[in-house]
Scaffold this motif. Sequence first.
Motif, mmCIF file in Angstrom:
data_model
loop_
_atom_site.group_PDB
_atom_site.id
_atom_site.type_symbol
_atom_site.label_atom_id
_atom_site.label_comp_id
_atom_site.label_asym_id
_atom_site.label_seq_id
_atom_site.Cartn_x
_atom_site.Cartn_y
_atom_site.Cartn_z
ATOM 1 N N GLN A 251 0.817 -1.221 0.000
ATOM 2 C CA GLN A 251 0.000 0.000 0.000
ATOM 3 C C GLN A 251 0.852 1.272 0.000
ATOM 4 O O GLN A 251 0.344 2.350 0.237
ATOM 5 C CB GLN A 251 -0.929 -0.016 1.219
ATOM 6 N N GLY A 252 2.159 1.112 -0.221
ATOM 7 C CA GLY A 252 2.999 2.293 -0.347
ATOM 8 C C GLY A 252 4.046 2.468 0.724
ATOM 9 O O GLY A 252 4.811 3.438 0.695
ATOM 10 N N GLY A 253 4.110 1.578 1.701
ATOM 11 C CA GLY A 253 5.163 1.640 2.719
ATOM 12 C C GLY A 253 4.723 2.333 3.997
ATOM 13 O O GLY A 253 3.652 2.939 4.086
ATOM 14 N N TRP A 254 5.591 2.247 5.004
ATOM 15 C CA TRP A 254 5.268 2.756 6.337
ATOM 16 C C TRP A 254 5.058 4.269 6.362
ATOM 17 O O TRP A 254 4.231 4.774 7.119
ATOM 18 C CB TRP A 254 6.377 2.377 7.332
ATOM 19 N N GLN A 255 5.806 4.990 5.562
ATOM 20 C CA GLN A 255 5.686 6.446 5.590
ATOM 21 C C GLN A 255 4.319 6.914 5.103
ATOM 22 O O GLN A 255 3.834 7.986 5.507
ATOM 23 C CB GLN A 255 6.789 7.080 4.734
ATOM 24 N N GLN A 256 3.683 6.101 4.272
ATOM 25 C CA GLN A 256 2.373 6.466 3.739
ATOM 26 C C GLN A 256 1.219 5.886 4.567
ATOM 27 O O GLN A 256 0.068 6.285 4.389
ATOM 28 C CB GLN A 256 2.241 5.951 2.293
ATOM 29 N N ALA A 257 1.541 4.950 5.461
ATOM 30 C CA ALA A 257 0.489 4.196 6.152
ATOM 31 C C ALA A 257 -0.194 5.034 7.222
ATOM 32 O O ALA A 257 0.444 5.784 7.961
ATOM 33 C CB ALA A 257 1.080 2.934 6.774
ATOM 34 N N THR A 258 -1.499 4.879 7.319
ATOM 35 C CA THR A 258 -2.282 5.514 8.384
ATOM 36 C C THR A 258 -2.529 4.500 9.492
ATOM 37 O O THR A 258 -2.355 3.294 9.304
ATOM 38 C CB THR A 258 -3.637 6.000 7.847
ATOM 39 N N SER A 259 -2.930 5.000 10.644
ATOM 40 C CA SER A 259 -3.217 4.102 11.760
ATOM 41 C C SER A 259 -4.370 3.152 11.410
ATOM 42 O O SER A 259 -4.392 1.991 11.838
ATOM 43 C CB SER A 259 -3.555 4.907 13.019
ATOM 44 N N GLU A 260 -5.324 3.638 10.613
ATOM 45 C CA GLU A 260 -6.440 2.792 10.199
ATOM 46 C C GLU A 260 -5.965 1.643 9.311
ATOM 47 O O GLU A 260 -6.425 0.512 9.433
ATOM 48 C CB GLU A 260 -7.487 3.620 9.447
#
Length: 277
Positions: A251-260
């Motif tokens: 989904q684009g990696g940790w830097q892009q990830a939301t808590s949801e």
Amino acid sequence: MYRLDDLLFCMQRLRNPQTGCPWDLKQDFASILPHTLEEAYEVADAIERQDWPHLEEELGDLLFQVIFYGQIGSEQQLFDVASVIDKLVAKLIRRHPHVFPQGDLASERDPQITPQEAEVSANWEAIKAEEKRLLQASGRALPAAGLLADVPLALPGLSRAVKLQKKASAVGFDWQDVAGVLDKIREELAEVEAELESGDQQALENEIGDLLFAVTNLARHSRINPEQAIRGTNQRFQSRFEFVEQQIEQQGGWQQATSEQMESAWQAAKYYEKANS
């Protein structure tokens, strides 16, 4: 195949002052200890993963630690592997009168008579207590320093907690049932929450320790090994987190990830784990 005598000879070669291994030669009891603990954990890990070929190797590494101690003991004229084995076999015979009724290795009990587990356990503790009394009477041991004095400090924290609790329980210092333990856990959790608000870091550490001790008590009362339980949880967390990593990377990696997204991936990991268990 190599045998025990070959291993003993190998150890002597490794510790030969003229032709031995420099690393092995500089070791002593204290320096080997961390390696012994590590090898014991690696044995436990192999068993829990049911990796039997690896377990065979790890058991060899653990056996080597015993041989190493025996060699150093022999060099210092304290003991050797033969005396360690002698004392071990004698102790096992002494503590198993229900197996060796005449007190020697050749004797056998009547196979028609099956000893009760509770009786065997009580007898085991009575024999250990008598051994301790005789040792103290001989002057070869320090005077008793209390019921909990012989619980090793070097044990992992949860394992030592269980041993301390079992020792105290033997004289009646224990909760009568799980309900009492659960009440204690709630009490300790409330105290942790209070210290979180106070900002006193040392007091918070103490209260978290008390909470862990109470949870360990719950495991003991429930006949659950807390060390095994936490290792299982650690492994499940690692497996689930690796699943989450894959999902987040897609989904684009940790830097892009939301808590949801993280929570959704975590729930998916739990569902996948359950579906494949």
